[in-house]
Design a protein around this motif. Structure first.
Motif, PDB file in Angstrom:
ATOM      1  N   ASN A  37       4.636  -5.837  -1.277  1.00 29.95           N
ATOM      2  CA  ASN A  37       3.291  -5.609  -0.556  1.00 29.95           C
ATOM      3  C   ASN A  37       1.935  -5.256  -1.663  1.00 29.95           C
ATOM      4  O   ASN A  37       0.924  -5.348  -0.956  1.00 29.95           O
ATOM      5  N   ASP A  60       5.491   2.193   4.957  1.00 29.15           N
ATOM      6  CA  ASP A  60       4.678   0.910   4.828  1.00 29.15           C
ATOM      7  C   ASP A  60       3.285   0.841   5.738  1.00 29.15           C
ATOM      8  O   ASP A  60       3.631   0.755   7.095  1.00 29.15           O
ATOM      9  N   THR A  65      -1.891  -0.496  -0.727  1.00 27.78           N
ATOM     10  CA  THR A  65      -1.066   0.565  -0.362  1.00 27.78           C
ATOM     11  C   THR A  65      -1.681   1.929  -0.714  1.00 27.78           C
ATOM     12  O   THR A  65      -2.339   2.117  -1.692  1.00 27.78           O
TER      13      THR A  65
END
Length: 439
Positions: free
Chosen positions: A78, A197, A402
């Motif tokens: 990610n 997430d 993130t």
């Protein structure tokens, strides 16, 4: 998506030639294929637990035609937008990359960092509808191949848990909330959320917003033509709070959800016994279920479409995510790989394993491994409206990083779903700053 078989009439030699031309899609001959050699570095989001093996099978299929080209795939996960931005800024990008954010592709194309893939237009036009080419076109040039599409308007549920509670797949949002309470009363929390997430939370919000206000307004918010302080956002967040605010009905509660990643949220719902009864996430959930749990299709797990909220508000619309393949260099090896990736052979190598959708019209529905997979992929082509993942369209610092922007702020919302107005202000402030910087 519509799929059709093309009936070819002629003598056997002509038939064979035409079929080869269709499947090969602009790859000219065995001798020209074997003459291509070289290596390709490729950065992608898929890791060992979420698609790396399947993409390796695509590369293997490519190597059957081009054995002298080595594709070196690097699983980034990610953090790919951040890692890629650093590599580009330092002048050392990979040869190719998988980018899930159209906004990022647009920025890189505008900055002159990408190489056009106009050489693949013929291959793509033979296999994809014009809308899919448009998805990869910026300033009139083709820069990206939409290799993989994911239906994000899907809810996965534990069949035994639903049966035990005596509920069926809900068709409306209010019915979903009512059924969730019934499921909880039967002894199993209703919701499994992978809040570690942040993108799982944005996906939930986006489906609620889409089902409440329709595709036109959804696209306006995606482009920041509507501010995040708009009353429509308040309405959608208030609806979302009815799920994330029901903390006793979430596996692990709010604190647990913030510790669980996407894969955890799936295994929690389909463990024996289950820790929850359903997961709000895309068609790639199926791959995690089959690889990490003992649940079986139909008897152990099944799906339903995101429930309707506002009657007539594009209730059948589908939100998709997509993997856009771009190139930072132009070599014969790269051209061969890009052209191959646009063919049915490349798509089938992954599609037959599940967890994969495609706009390639020459991939038959029968390729998908089971009825559930076919059910999750078919809506992509059948929906009257298809919208791209909202956060993926935003500048990466807001929509795809993130711990910050949308990902981080929706995690804050999971912690405190009562603070709707506060989260709206923070979302708008972060969005305005990202759009001003253009990154």
């Amino acid at each position: 998506m519509t799929r059709k078989r093309i009936a070819l009439v002629g003598i056997a030699a002509a038939l064979a030639l035409l079929v080869a031309g269709s499947a090969g899609a602009n790859i000219r001959s065995h001798s020209s294929r074997s003459a291509v050699s070289g290596s390709i570095t490729f950065d992608g989001i898929w890791t060992a637990s979420s698609g790396q093996k399947q993409f390796a099978d695509v590369i293997k299929a490519f190597n059957k035609k081009f054995p002298d080209v080595k594709v070196n795939y690097k699983p980034v996960g990610n953090d790919l937008p951040t890692v890629l931005a650093t590599a580009v800024a330092g002048g050392h990008p990979p040869d190719m990359a998988d980018i899930a954010q159209p906004g990022t592709v647009s920025q890189l194309a505008t900055q002159g960092k990408l190489k056009p893939i106009t050489y693949a237009r013929g291959t793509m036009a033979a296999n994809f509808a014009p809308a899919w080419l448009a998805l990869g076109t910026y300033s009139g040039k083709l820069y990206a191949l939409p290799f993989k599409a994911a239906n994000k308007s899907v809810v996965w549920y534990n069949v035994p848990a639903f049966k035990n509670a005596g509920v069926n797949a809900p068709k409306t949002f209010n019915q979903l909330l009512t059924d969730a309470k019934t499921i909880k009363a039967s002894g199993t929390p209703a919701y499994s959320i992978g809040g570690a997430d942040g993108w799982t939370l944005t996906d939930m919000f986006e489906n609620i917003y889409l089902r409440t206000f329709g595709a036109a307004k959804y696209n306006a918010l995606s482009q920041h033509k509507i501010k995040w302080t708009d009353p429509s956002v308040k309405t959608a967040l208030t609806s979302m709070a009815k799920i994330v605010g029901d903390t006793g009905n979430i596996a692990g509660g709010s604190s647990g959800a913030l510790q669980y990643g996407f894969n955890d949220s799936v295994t929690n719902a389909f463990a024996q016994p289950p820790k929850a009864a359903m997961v709000f996430e895309a068609d790639f959930v199926g791959g995690v279920i089959t690889s990490s749990t003992k649940a079986k299709p139909a008897t152990g797990f099944n799906t339903f479409a995101w429930p309707a909220i506002t009657p007539g508000a594009n209730a059948s619309s589908v939100e998709i995510g997509g993997d856009l393949f771009v190139t930072f260099r132009d070599t014969p090896a790269i051209r061969a790989f890009v052209n191959f990736l646009a063919t049915p052979t490349a798509a089938i190598a992954w599609a037959k394993q599940g967890g994969f959708g495609t706009g390639n019209k020459h991939v038959a529905a029968s390729v998908y491994p089971d009825p559930i997979t076919r059910a999750t992929e078919a809506p992509i082509g059948q929906a009257k409206q298809v919208v791209f993942d909202m956060s993926d369209q935003q500048p990466p610092s807001f929509g795809a990083t993130t711990g910050q922007g949308e990902w981080g702020l929706f995690q804050d919302f999971l912690k405190n779903p009562k603070d709707v107005a506060g989260i709206q202000k923070k979302l708008e402030s972060a969005a305005a700053a990202a759009y001003k910087k253009g990154k």
